[in-house]
Design an enzyme around this catalytic site. Structure first.
Site, mmCIF file in Angstrom:
data_model
loop_
_atom_site.group_PDB
_atom_site.id
_atom_site.type_symbol
_atom_site.label_atom_id
_atom_site.label_comp_id
_atom_site.label_asym_id
_atom_site.label_seq_id
_atom_site.Cartn_x
_atom_site.Cartn_y
_atom_site.Cartn_z
ATOM 1 N N ARG A 1 11.241 3.836 3.902
ATOM 2 C CA ARG A 1 10.754 2.840 4.875
ATOM 3 C C ARG A 1 11.964 2.031 5.326
ATOM 4 O O ARG A 1 12.756 1.575 4.500
ATOM 5 C CB ARG A 1 9.707 1.914 4.263
ATOM 6 N N LYS B 1 25.041 -5.165 -0.617
ATOM 7 C CA LYS B 1 26.496 -5.402 -0.541
ATOM 8 C C LYS B 1 27.084 -4.726 0.693
ATOM 9 O O LYS B 1 28.299 -4.662 0.852
ATOM 10 C CB LYS B 1 27.189 -4.832 -1.785
ATOM 11 N N ARG C 1 0.806 -1.213 0.000
ATOM 12 C CA ARG C 1 0.000 0.000 0.000
ATOM 13 C C ARG C 1 0.848 1.277 0.000
ATOM 14 O O ARG C 1 0.644 2.184 -0.820
ATOM 15 C CB ARG C 1 -0.922 0.050 1.235
ATOM 16 N N THR C 2 1.804 1.368 0.930
ATOM 17 C CA THR C 2 2.522 2.636 1.118
ATOM 18 C C THR C 2 3.380 2.963 -0.102
ATOM 19 O O THR C 2 3.346 4.084 -0.617
ATOM 20 C CB THR C 2 3.385 2.558 2.386
ATOM 21 N N HIS D 1 4.457 5.885 11.586
ATOM 22 C CA HIS D 1 4.078 5.723 10.170
ATOM 23 C C HIS D 1 3.110 6.885 9.915
ATOM 24 O O HIS D 1 1.899 6.709 9.857
ATOM 25 C CB HIS D 1 3.404 4.358 10.000
HETATM 26 N N1 CP Z 1 -0.345 -0.020 5.851
HETATM 27 C C1 CP Z 1 0.861 -0.293 5.309
HETATM 28 O O1 CP Z 1 1.880 0.308 5.653
HETATM 29 O O2 CP Z 1 0.842 -1.270 4.358
HETATM 30 P P1 CP Z 1 2.113 -1.730 3.510
HETATM 31 O O3 CP Z 1 3.072 -2.403 4.474
HETATM 32 O O4 CP Z 1 1.602 -2.675 2.467
HETATM 33 O O5 CP Z 1 2.723 -0.515 2.926
#
Ligand code: CP
Length: 319
Positions: free
Chosen positions: A111, A89, A61-62, A139
């Protein structure tokens, strides 16, 4: 571009945003929603900007919605994953980012499994850094899209009762929700096994409700968290079956409460563990509207961090 109330250089979490800044992001996201409903889903607001999506952990999603948001704002985007890059590496995060900056980028969406990594990076590079989830810390764009979804449903957040249920200990989503909801005047409770609720959580201004049936009775909305099995060593729960029996959000539990309740989940879901399919796919669920709102929220964050104001409809000529 007209100057809006500044968000600062980076977005690392909702903890350090004011209520006014959060409202600005939600209002901007509200305005951007309609772009995704157009036949040609594009505005020229970030034309000429180059954005790198740097993902050191899995995401559906993100990562996808950031990429859609960037493309719908006409930015140029590149995706870099840890596997397949020189991170595999042994290249460090900062070296990776500085090498990308040498190619004249403007923004990094990151991320990373380590809490604090987004702030660490933001302090070391000149590009805007946006946290797409750092370890167990925050998040923020998920928190913002949850706020937008609740506001869509209830019209306001002030006074709303939101219960965050499940694996709170490992959840960056829980922390961003708590900061965002509390700043905008909602009441927040957490519910989960004692092994998965941090002992000091009340210091964030939330109530702890030990039993899921009590949380359902109390709440206007449930935000059901994924059991993050990949972040657990052992001993947090007796078994998945037992977890579902004691803490699972099931149709029977919701029917017993005899009330309308909004049910959210950030995804990915463990169906039959923290949430049953009857609930996830049922009439109370706003799980897919959350995903839709994710694109508008990420458009808003990218646009505002780039210095954009309320006049994006009139920028850069027609598209
Ligand atoms: N909600 C969320 O962060 O989903 P993903 O891990 O798929 O990005």
């Amino acid at each position: 571009m007209t100057k809006a109330p500044a968000l600062g250089k980076d977005l690392v979490g909702l903890e350090h945003l004011s209520a006014e800044q959060i409202r600005l992001i939600l209002e901007t996201a509200e305005a951007f929603k309609e772009v995704s409903e157009r036949p040609i889903k594009k505005v020229p607001a970030l034309r000429g900007k180059t954005i790198v999506n740097l993902f050191f952990e899995a995401s559906t999603r993100t990562r996808t919605s950031f990429e859609f948001a960037e493309k719908r704002l006409s930015a140029d985007t590149v995706n870099v994953a840890s596997s397949g890059s020189s991170v595999s590496k042994g290249e460090t995060l900062v070296d990776t980012a500085r090498n990308l900056e040498a190619m004249r980028i403007d923004m990094v969406v990151i991320r990373h499994p380590s809490s604090g990594s987004a702030e660490f990076l933001g302090n070391r590079i000149r590009s805007n850094v946006i946290n797409a989830g750092d370890g167990k810390h925050e998040h923020p764009t998920q928190g913002l899209l949850d706020l937008l979804t609740l506001r869509d449903k209830f019209g306001k957040l002030e006074g709303l009762k939101v219960a965050i249920c499940g694996d709170v200990t490992h959840s960056r989503v829980a922390r961003s929700n708590i900061w965002g909801l509390r700043k905008l005047g909602a009441q927040v409770a957490v519910c989960g096994p004692a092994s998965l609720v941090p002992r000091d959580i009340a210091a964030l201004g939330v109530e702890v409700i030990p039993h899921i049936d009590d949380a359902i009775r109390w709440a206007d909305a449930l935000n059901v968290l994924r059991l993050q099995l990949e972040r657990m060593t052992s001993g947090f729960i007796p078994s998945l079956r037992e977890y579902n029996r004691v803490f699972g959000v099931t149709r029977e539990r919701l029917e017993r409460a005899q009330k309308d309740l909004v049910v959210m989940h950030p995804g990915p879901m463990n169906r039959g563990v923290e949430i049953d399919s009857d609930v996830a796919d049922g009439p109370f669920s706003v799980i897919l509207p959350q995903v839709t709102n994710g694109v508008a929220v990420r458009m808003a964050v990218l646009y505002l961090l780039a210095g954009g104001g309320p006049d994006w409809q009139h920028q850069g000529g027609g598209e």
